[in-house]
Design a protein around this motif. Structure first.
Motif, short mmCIF file in Angstrom:
data_model
loop_
_atom_site.label_atom_id
_atom_site.label_comp_id
_atom_site.label_asym_id
_atom_site.label_seq_id
_atom_site.Cartn_x
_atom_site.Cartn_y
_atom_site.Cartn_z
N MET A 255 2.41 2.63 -3.12
CA MET A 255 1.45 2.06 -2.18
C MET A 255 1.20 2.99 -0.99
N ASP A 256 -0.02 3.48 -0.87
CA ASP A 256 -0.41 4.23 0.32
C ASP A 256 -0.50 3.27 1.51
N VAL A 257 -0.27 3.76 2.71
CA VAL A 257 -0.33 2.91 3.89
C VAL A 257 -1.76 2.74 4.38
N GLN A 258 -2.44 3.84 4.58
CA GLN A 258 -3.77 3.80 5.18
C GLN A 258 -4.85 3.74 4.09
N MET A 259 -5.37 2.54 3.90
CA MET A 259 -6.45 2.32 2.94
C MET A 259 -7.49 1.41 3.58
N PRO A 260 -8.73 1.49 3.14
CA PRO A 260 -9.78 0.65 3.72
C PRO A 260 -9.54 -0.82 3.42
N GLY A 261 -10.06 -1.69 4.29
CA GLY A 261 -9.88 -3.12 4.08
C GLY A 261 -8.44 -3.51 4.32
N LEU A 262 -7.81 -4.15 3.37
CA LEU A 262 -6.41 -4.54 3.47
C LEU A 262 -5.54 -3.29 3.35
N ASN A 263 -4.75 -3.00 4.39
CA ASN A 263 -3.93 -1.79 4.34
C ASN A 263 -2.68 -1.98 3.48
N GLY A 264 -1.96 -0.88 3.28
CA GLY A 264 -0.81 -0.92 2.40
C GLY A 264 0.33 -1.79 2.89
N LEU A 265 0.49 -1.90 4.21
CA LEU A 265 1.56 -2.72 4.75
C LEU A 265 1.29 -4.20 4.50
N ASP A 266 0.06 -4.63 4.75
CA ASP A 266 -0.29 -6.03 4.51
C ASP A 266 -0.26 -6.35 3.02
N ALA A 267 -0.69 -5.40 2.19
CA ALA A 267 -0.63 -5.59 0.74
C ALA A 267 0.81 -5.73 0.28
N THR A 268 1.69 -4.91 0.85
CA THR A 268 3.12 -4.99 0.52
C THR A 268 3.68 -6.35 0.88
N ARG A 269 3.30 -6.86 2.04
CA ARG A 269 3.78 -8.17 2.49
C ARG A 269 3.33 -9.28 1.53
N LEU A 270 2.09 -9.22 1.10
CA LEU A 270 1.57 -10.23 0.18
C LEU A 270 2.30 -10.19 -1.16
N ILE A 271 2.59 -9.00 -1.64
CA ILE A 271 3.32 -8.87 -2.90
C ILE A 271 4.74 -9.41 -2.75
N ALA A 272 5.39 -9.04 -1.64
CA ALA A 272 6.78 -9.46 -1.42
C ALA A 272 6.89 -10.97 -1.24
N GLU A 273 5.85 -11.61 -0.71
CA GLU A 273 5.90 -13.05 -0.46
C GLU A 273 5.52 -13.88 -1.68
N ASP A 274 5.04 -13.24 -2.73
CA ASP A 274 4.60 -13.96 -3.93
C ASP A 274 5.78 -14.14 -4.88
N PRO A 275 6.26 -15.36 -5.09
CA PRO A 275 7.40 -15.58 -5.99
C PRO A 275 7.17 -15.05 -7.39
N ALA A 276 5.92 -15.06 -7.84
CA ALA A 276 5.61 -14.58 -9.19
C ALA A 276 5.77 -13.07 -9.31
N LEU A 277 5.87 -12.38 -8.17
CA LEU A 277 6.00 -10.92 -8.17
C LEU A 277 7.37 -10.49 -7.66
N ALA A 278 8.35 -11.35 -7.81
CA ALA A 278 9.69 -11.07 -7.28
C ALA A 278 10.30 -9.81 -7.89
N HIS A 279 9.89 -9.47 -9.10
CA HIS A 279 10.46 -8.30 -9.77
C HIS A 279 9.79 -7.00 -9.36
N VAL A 280 8.66 -7.09 -8.66
CA VAL A 280 7.89 -5.90 -8.31
C VAL A 280 8.48 -5.19 -7.10
N LYS A 281 8.72 -3.90 -7.23
CA LYS A 281 9.23 -3.09 -6.12
C LYS A 281 8.09 -2.23 -5.59
N VAL A 282 7.88 -2.27 -4.29
CA VAL A 282 6.84 -1.45 -3.67
C VAL A 282 7.46 -0.22 -3.04
N ILE A 283 6.96 0.95 -3.42
CA ILE A 283 7.38 2.20 -2.80
C ILE A 283 6.23 2.68 -1.94
N ILE A 284 6.48 2.80 -0.66
CA ILE A 284 5.45 3.22 0.28
C ILE A 284 5.27 4.75 0.21
#
Length: 221
Positions: free
Chosen positions: A53-82
């Motif tokens: 995951m890149d940090v600086q992207m248009p629209g929803l940035n990488g940090l907010d995208a990471t937070r949404l993935i981490a908060e989704d129980p269905a994606l508990a197995h997904v690891k985000v590398i910044i």
């Protein structure tokens, strides 16, 4: 097979990463996203093991995208590398708080990138080699010494020992050598600690250890 989703707004960067990763027998690039919203949507559709995951992207940035993935129980197995341009920047601690499982520098060597993906997918690594434990300590405790959190009372003495060494960045094998345990036993302890503290992965244990006052950097001792 480790399934990887690439999230970067630069097509050439994604193409470069794909070229590197597709050459590995145990890694498969399953999708590419050009912004954070697209990354979250593809993560839900494709269920990758790792999102680069890149940090600086248009629209929803990488940090907010990471937070949404981490908060989704269905994606508990997904690891985000910044993916970050510098080994010291203001994004890193925020990304840890958001649920990132690791970091890679964009100019890292291909072998380091491949190694980082493999170890993060196993849950045994916290950060890319260029991002040190000292950095985490600096961001986690730069304001003042925190009070010890009551939630640590749920841990046994041995679990506290293991968590302290996890926070210092040691692998299961290194912790096993230090405490005269088997790596399997250390892994079991780490899993129990994460369950008790509600931590997503080992990286989150580092955040909890520093924020709760269990571990402090050398300059505050």
């Amino acid at each position: 097979m480790i399934k990887v989703l690439l999230a970067d707004d630069q097509a050439l960067v994604r193409a470069g990463f794909r070229a590197i990763l597709d050459g590995e027998d145990d890694i498969s690039v399953v999708g590419e996203a050009s912004d954070g919203e697209h990354a979250v949507r593809l993560a839900r559709e494709l269920g990758p093991d790792i999102v680069l995951m890149d940090v600086q992207m248009p629209g929803l940035n990488g940090l907010d995208a990471t937070r949404l993935i981490a908060e989704d129980p269905a994606l508990a197995h997904v690891k985000v590398i910044i993916l970050t341009t510098y080994d010291v920047d203001d994004y890193i601690y925020t990304a840890l708080r958001a649920g990132a499982g690791g970091f890679l520098l964009k100019d890292t060597e291909p072998a380091e990138m491949i190694h980082g993906i493999r170890v993060v997918s196993r849950g045994e690594a916290l950060l890319a080699p260029s991002v040190t434990r000292k950095l985490i300590a600096e961001f986690a405790t730069r304001s003042r010494r925190p009070a010890v959190s009551p939630r640590l009372n749920a841990l046994t003495g041995r679990e506290r020992e293991v968590m302290t060494l996890v926070a210092e960045g040691l692998s299961n094998e290194e912790i096993a050598d230090r405490l005269f345990l088997s790596p399997a036993t250390v892994k079991t302890h780490a899993s129990r600690i994460m369950t008790k503290l509600g931590a997503r992965d080992r990286t989150q244990l580092v955040v909890i250890a520093y924020e709760s006052g269990m571990v402090t950097p050398g300059w505050m001792d």
